[in-house]
Design an enzyme around this catalytic site. Structure first.
Site, PDB file in Angstrom:
ATOM      1  N   SER A  15       0.662  -1.142   0.010  1.00 12.50           N
ATOM      2  CA  SER A  15      -0.012  -0.023   0.183  1.00 12.50           C
ATOM      3  C   SER A  15       0.901   1.165  -0.059  1.00 12.50           C
ATOM      4  O   SER A  15       1.784   1.499   0.716  1.00 12.50           O
ATOM      5  CB  SER A  15      -1.035   0.069   1.292  1.00 12.50           C
ATOM      6  OG  SER A  15      -1.619   1.283   1.343  1.00 12.50           O
ATOM      7  N   THR A  65      -9.287  -1.018   2.187  1.00 16.25           N
ATOM      8  CA  THR A  65      -9.111  -1.714   0.811  1.00 16.25           C
ATOM      9  C   THR A  65      -9.406  -2.917   0.670  1.00 16.25           C
ATOM     10  O   THR A  65     -10.079  -3.649   1.678  1.00 16.25           O
ATOM     11  CB  THR A  65      -7.798  -1.123   0.341  1.00 16.25           C
ATOM     12  OG1 THR A  65      -7.392  -1.605  -1.246  1.00 16.25           O
ATOM     13  CG2 THR A  65      -6.657  -1.945   1.220  1.00 16.25           C
ATOM     14  N   LYS A  69     -14.049  -3.782   1.495  1.00 15.77           N
ATOM     15  CA  LYS A  69     -14.970  -2.496   1.342  1.00 15.77           C
ATOM     16  C   LYS A  69     -16.385  -2.686   1.504  1.00 15.77           C
ATOM     17  O   LYS A  69     -17.146  -1.980   1.947  1.00 15.77           O
ATOM     18  CB  LYS A  69     -14.552  -2.000  -0.107  1.00 15.77           C
ATOM     19  CG  LYS A  69     -13.249  -1.445  -0.291  1.00 15.77           C
ATOM     20  CD  LYS A  69     -13.262  -0.835  -1.687  1.00 15.77           C
ATOM     21  CE  LYS A  69     -11.815  -0.119  -1.937  1.00 15.77           C
ATOM     22  NZ  LYS A  69     -11.486   0.321  -3.180  1.00 15.77           N
ATOM     23  N   ASN A  90     -14.800   3.004   1.377  1.00 16.44           N
ATOM     24  CA  ASN A  90     -13.137   2.967   1.513  1.00 16.44           C
ATOM     25  C   ASN A  90     -12.580   3.834   2.640  1.00 16.44           C
ATOM     26  O   ASN A  90     -11.438   4.257   2.776  1.00 16.44           O
ATOM     27  CB  ASN A  90     -12.641   3.400   0.001  1.00 16.44           C
ATOM     28  CG  ASN A  90     -12.783   4.679  -0.358  1.00 16.44           C
ATOM     29  OD1 ASN A  90     -13.422   5.752   0.327  1.00 16.44           O
ATOM     30  ND2 ASN A  90     -11.937   5.019  -1.015  1.00 16.44           N
ATOM     31  N   ALA A 134     -15.345  -2.394  -8.376  1.00 12.62           N
ATOM     32  CA  ALA A 134     -14.769  -1.135  -8.966  1.00 12.62           C
ATOM     33  C   ALA A 134     -15.241  -0.289  -9.976  1.00 12.62           C
ATOM     34  O   ALA A 134     -15.287   0.837 -10.024  1.00 12.62           O
ATOM     35  CB  ALA A 134     -13.299  -1.578  -9.832  1.00 12.62           C
TER      36      ALA A 134
HETATM   37  P1  ATR Z   1     -13.461  -5.542  -8.540  1.00 18.06           P
HETATM   38  O1  ATR Z   1     -13.894  -5.227  -7.105  1.00 18.06           O
HETATM   39  O2  ATR Z   1     -12.131  -5.358  -8.878  1.00 18.06           O
HETATM   40  O3  ATR Z   1     -14.353  -4.950  -9.445  1.00 18.06           O
HETATM   41  P2  ATR Z   1     -14.787  -8.042  -8.853  1.00 18.06           P
HETATM   42  O4  ATR Z   1     -16.142  -7.481  -8.193  1.00 18.06           O
HETATM   43  O5  ATR Z   1     -14.550  -9.208  -8.702  1.00 18.06           O
HETATM   44  O6  ATR Z   1     -13.680  -7.119  -8.771  1.00 18.06           O
HETATM   45  O7  ATR Z   1     -15.162  -7.773 -10.403  1.00 18.06           O
HETATM   46  C1  ATR Z   1     -14.223  -8.045 -11.175  1.00 18.06           C
HETATM   47  C2  ATR Z   1     -14.710  -7.720 -12.770  1.00 18.06           C
HETATM   48  O8  ATR Z   1     -13.704  -7.877 -13.714  1.00 18.06           O
HETATM   49  C3  ATR Z   1     -16.047  -8.105 -13.238  1.00 18.06           C
HETATM   50  O9  ATR Z   1     -16.299  -7.143 -14.103  1.00 18.06           O
HETATM   51  C4  ATR Z   1     -15.398  -9.392 -14.209  1.00 18.06           C
HETATM   52  O10 ATR Z   1     -16.174  -9.879 -15.339  1.00 18.06           O
HETATM   53  P3  ATR Z   1     -17.223 -10.974 -14.860  1.00 18.06           P
HETATM   54  O11 ATR Z   1     -18.540 -10.330 -14.180  1.00 18.06           O
HETATM   55  O12 ATR Z   1     -17.749 -11.547 -16.196  1.00 18.06           O
HETATM   56  O13 ATR Z   1     -16.634 -12.093 -13.961  1.00 18.06           O
HETATM   57  C5  ATR Z   1     -14.111  -8.553 -14.897  1.00 18.06           C
HETATM   58  N1  ATR Z   1     -13.090  -9.485 -15.260  1.00 18.06           N
HETATM   59  C6  ATR Z   1     -12.229 -10.158 -14.454  1.00 18.06           C
HETATM   60  N2  ATR Z   1     -11.287 -11.168 -15.216  1.00 18.06           N
HETATM   61  C7  ATR Z   1     -11.560 -10.843 -16.611  1.00 18.06           C
HETATM   62  C8  ATR Z   1     -11.178 -11.149 -17.666  1.00 18.06           C
HETATM   63  N3  ATR Z   1     -10.112 -11.827 -17.797  1.00 18.06           N
HETATM   64  N4  ATR Z   1     -11.708 -10.883 -18.849  1.00 18.06           N
HETATM   65  C9  ATR Z   1     -12.741  -9.892 -18.977  1.00 18.06           C
HETATM   66  N5  ATR Z   1     -13.484  -9.333 -17.579  1.00 18.06           N
HETATM   67  C10 ATR Z   1     -12.799  -9.798 -16.503  1.00 18.06           C
END
Ligand code: ATR
Length: 279
Positions: A15, A65, A69, A90, A134
């Site tokens: 961090s 983080t 969250k 956050n 995110a």
């Molecule tokens: P974060 O809090 O970082 O947003 P998350 O809630 O797990 O983490 O969400 C991850 C996001 O990245 C999702 O939109 C995921 O798509 P899916 O809903 O289809 O799972 C996307 N994501 C992760 N790996 C990916 C990849 N290799 N290609 C496309 N989208 C991806």
């Protein structure tokens, strides 16, 4: 007595927040301490209680983080409107038994776009990639900037559609544009002025199946991940886009949290250049 702050996460060793807040405190002459606390995945609430109860100066706040969250959202006894919209917290503020939950991520992104990258979302066609936490955290702040369009595209199309629907009904919010939810496969031939990658694909260096058309001439492409050149950044640059990474958002969300806690807005440019010069 020195006011105490911390950042809580797992992992937390990487961090940059303690360094950023130390620089803000020095710059603004604020007397505070800020430490990083590593917490096991089932120990968040207990760690907050221990931090508040610890000896020393008064505990005033905490940044939260990954992966806490959503838990911070539930722990807060009061939440700001932007935390409610994000469904995640956050920034926690402690005050006489109350725990106020806020979310400064979206404000940080918008500020980085406008002030550091010269990219005002107003009047732009925005493509937001991803529909996880995110992405959710930045939708309302982006909509409030009055883009002409906001399309949420996700690998799993239904998640994007659901998220878009949720943000189409915002009672009491002065938002003119309703977001649209779609899958990557439906983006062929479509063009955007601002493309934001809020997927976690960059962390595994996975390539997103994006048609080149999404990057309109003079497009800005924003990668929320920082500290590495992701496949998305390469794709965007090859398509002629101007590319920014999430380091500015990190510093700006920290500045917004500092403002929430201290009522003073630190200058971010010197901190951003210190981090770029010596990562
Ligand atoms: P974060 O809090 O970082 O947003 P998350 O809630 O797990 O983490 O969400 C991850 C996001 O990245 C999702 O939109 C995921 O798509 P899916 O809903 O289809 O799972 C996307 N994501 C992760 N790996 C990916 C990849 N290799 N290609 C496309 N989208 C991806």
């Amino acid at each position: 007595m020195t006011d105490r702050y911390c950042v809580i996460g797992n992992p937390i060793g990487h961090s940059k927040s303690p360094r950023i807040h130390a620089l803000f405190a020095k710059q603004t002459g604020q007397d505070l301490s800020y430490e990083a606390i590593l917490v096991p995945s089932d120990g968040f609430a207990e760690a907050i209680r221990a931090f508040i109860a610890a000896k020393g100066g008064p505990a005033r706040g905490a940044n939260v983080t990954v992966p806490f969250k959503e838990e911070a959202f539930r722990l807060a006894t009061r939440r700001t409107a932007r935390a409610e919209a994000a469904g995640a917290v956050n920034t926690l503020s402690f005050d006489a038994g109350t725990i106020v939950g806020d979310n400064t991520d979206g404000a940080g992104l918008v500020r980085d776009l406008k002030h550091n990258l010269g990219c005002d979302p107003a009047g732009r066609r925005i493509l937001l990639l991803g529909a996880g936490g995110a992405a959710r955290g930045v939708i309302l702040p982006l909509l409030l900037e009055n883009p002409t369009e906001l399309v949420i595209a996700n690998r799993t199309e239904e998640t994007a559609a659901r998220l878009a629907l949720e943000f189409s009904r915002l009672p009491g919010c002065a938002v003119a544009v309703k977001p649209d939810g779609t899958g990557f496969g439906r983006l062929a031939g479509r063009a955007f002025d601002l493309v934001i990658n809020a997927t976690s694909a960059g962390l595994s260096n996975a390539v997103l199946p994006l048609p080149t058309s999404v990057f309109a001439p003079r497009c800005v492409a924003y990668e929320m991940v920082y500290g590495r050149e992701t496949a998305f950044m390469v794709q965007a640059r090859d398509a002629g886009a101007r590319v920014g990474d999430g380091l500015g958002m990190l510093v700006e969300q920290a500045a917004e949290a500092f403002f929430v806690w201290r009522g003073v807005r630190p200058q971010t440019a010197p901190v951003l250049s210190a981090l770029k010069g010596n990562p």
